[in-house]
Design a protein around this motif. Structure first.
Motif, short mmCIF file in Angstrom:
data_model
loop_
_atom_site.label_atom_id
_atom_site.label_comp_id
_atom_site.label_asym_id
_atom_site.label_seq_id
_atom_site.Cartn_x
_atom_site.Cartn_y
_atom_site.Cartn_z
N TYR A 117 0.84 -1.20 0.00
CA TYR A 117 0.00 0.00 0.00
C TYR A 117 0.88 1.25 0.00
N ARG A 118 1.83 1.29 0.91
CA ARG A 118 2.70 2.47 1.01
C ARG A 118 3.52 2.67 -0.26
N ALA A 119 4.07 1.59 -0.82
CA ALA A 119 4.92 1.71 -2.02
C ALA A 119 4.11 2.15 -3.23
N VAL A 120 2.93 1.57 -3.43
CA VAL A 120 2.11 1.93 -4.59
C VAL A 120 1.71 3.40 -4.53
N PHE A 121 1.28 3.87 -3.38
CA PHE A 121 0.90 5.28 -3.27
C PHE A 121 2.11 6.21 -3.41
N ALA A 122 3.27 5.78 -2.93
CA ALA A 122 4.48 6.61 -3.08
C ALA A 122 4.82 6.76 -4.56
N ILE A 123 4.75 5.68 -5.32
CA ILE A 123 5.04 5.74 -6.76
C ILE A 123 3.99 6.58 -7.47
N ALA A 124 2.73 6.33 -7.18
CA ALA A 124 1.64 7.07 -7.84
C ALA A 124 1.72 8.56 -7.51
N ASP A 125 2.03 8.89 -6.28
CA ASP A 125 2.14 10.30 -5.89
C ASP A 125 3.27 10.99 -6.67
N ARG A 126 4.39 10.28 -6.87
CA ARG A 126 5.50 10.85 -7.65
C ARG A 126 5.12 11.02 -9.12
N LYS A 127 4.38 10.04 -9.67
CA LYS A 127 3.99 10.09 -11.08
C LYS A 127 2.79 11.00 -11.33
N GLY A 128 2.07 11.33 -10.30
CA GLY A 128 0.82 12.09 -10.43
C GLY A 128 1.05 13.52 -10.87
N SER A 129 0.02 14.30 -10.76
CA SER A 129 0.01 15.68 -11.25
C SER A 129 0.52 16.69 -10.23
N GLY A 130 1.31 16.25 -9.28
CA GLY A 130 1.83 17.17 -8.28
C GLY A 130 1.04 17.19 -6.98
N THR A 131 -0.14 16.59 -6.99
CA THR A 131 -0.93 16.48 -5.76
C THR A 131 -1.03 14.99 -5.41
N PRO A 132 -1.14 14.68 -4.13
CA PRO A 132 -1.25 13.28 -3.74
C PRO A 132 -2.49 12.62 -4.36
N VAL A 133 -2.34 11.37 -4.74
CA VAL A 133 -3.45 10.59 -5.26
C VAL A 133 -4.44 10.39 -4.10
N PRO A 134 -5.75 10.54 -4.35
CA PRO A 134 -6.73 10.37 -3.27
C PRO A 134 -6.62 8.98 -2.62
N ARG A 135 -6.83 8.94 -1.31
CA ARG A 135 -6.77 7.68 -0.57
C ARG A 135 -8.15 7.02 -0.47
N ALA A 136 -9.16 7.65 -1.02
CA ALA A 136 -10.51 7.06 -1.07
C ALA A 136 -11.20 7.56 -2.33
N ARG A 137 -12.00 6.67 -2.93
CA ARG A 137 -12.85 7.03 -4.07
C ARG A 137 -14.01 6.05 -4.12
N VAL A 138 -15.13 6.50 -4.62
CA VAL A 138 -16.29 5.63 -4.72
C VAL A 138 -15.99 4.58 -5.79
N PRO A 139 -16.18 3.30 -5.47
CA PRO A 139 -15.93 2.25 -6.46
C PRO A 139 -16.84 2.37 -7.68
N ASP A 140 -16.31 1.97 -8.83
CA ASP A 140 -17.07 1.97 -10.08
C ASP A 140 -17.78 0.63 -10.21
N ILE A 141 -19.01 0.56 -9.70
CA ILE A 141 -19.78 -0.68 -9.74
C ILE A 141 -21.19 -0.37 -10.22
N ALA A 142 -21.63 -1.10 -11.24
CA ALA A 142 -23.01 -1.00 -11.70
C ALA A 142 -23.85 -1.96 -10.86
#
Length: 171
Positions: A117-142
């Motif tokens: 969890y920590r490693a994936v968010f660290a990589i995503a945060d570095r690759k992202g648009s300069g802001t931290p990737v959200p730690r919560a989002r509503v799942p995409d489920i029909a």
């Protein structure tokens, strides 16, 4: 009466629903995510955000449904989220067994404390648009059921519940 009748009565629905909503640890900044979890499963909003981070980190397309391990997936034929993470195992500093072991904790609060969890968010945060990737989002489920006659989603459900919650809190 029967347990089914009790659960589906207004009183039973409130009792069991409130217990299900509130009786697990989740550190969301908005109640919306807990409402989505009620529909999609405990920690589904956190896990959907993790899948978003995994997609950013790996460059792979992933469904953000909150299911980290595909049911029945084997070490030889992993699901999409696990396969995406294995594709960046060197960046993560983890082998396939360690990745799977951490993904198995996806249904518990402790998943947020794993090395994966920590490693994936660290990589995503570095690759992202300069802001931290959200730690919560509503799942995409029909939502599908013989009783449902129109196109409904977990986002629709969570939004409706949040609107009702806000109205109650305003009163």
């Amino acid at each position: 009466g029967s347990i089914r009748h009790e659960v589906f009565s207004r009183r039973g629905g409130l009792y069991f629903g409130i217990k299900h909503l509130l009786d697990y640890p989740a550190s969301y900044e908005r109640p919306l995510y807990r409402f989505a979890d009620f529909n999609a499963g405990w920690h589904a909003s956190r896990n959907a955000a993790f899948q978003q981070a995994a997609a950013i980190a790996s460059g792979k397309q992933l469904v953000r449904d909150g299911d980290l391990l595909t049911p029945g997936a084997s070490m030889h034929k992993p699901g999409a989220t696990e396969a995406a993470l294995r594709s960046i195992d060197m960046l993560l500093g983890m082998d396939a067994a360690a990745i799977r072991a951490d993904l198995k904790r996806g249904g518990s609060a402790g998943f947020a404390d794993t090395a994966l969890y920590r490693a994936v968010f660290a990589i995503a945060d570095r690759k992202g648009s300069g802001t931290p990737v959200p730690r919560a989002r509503v799942p995409d489920i029909a939502l599908e059921s013989p009783k449902i006659t129109r196109k409904l989603t977990t986002a629709w459900f969570a939004g409706r519940v949040e609107a009702r919650w806000k109205a109650c809190m305003a009163r």
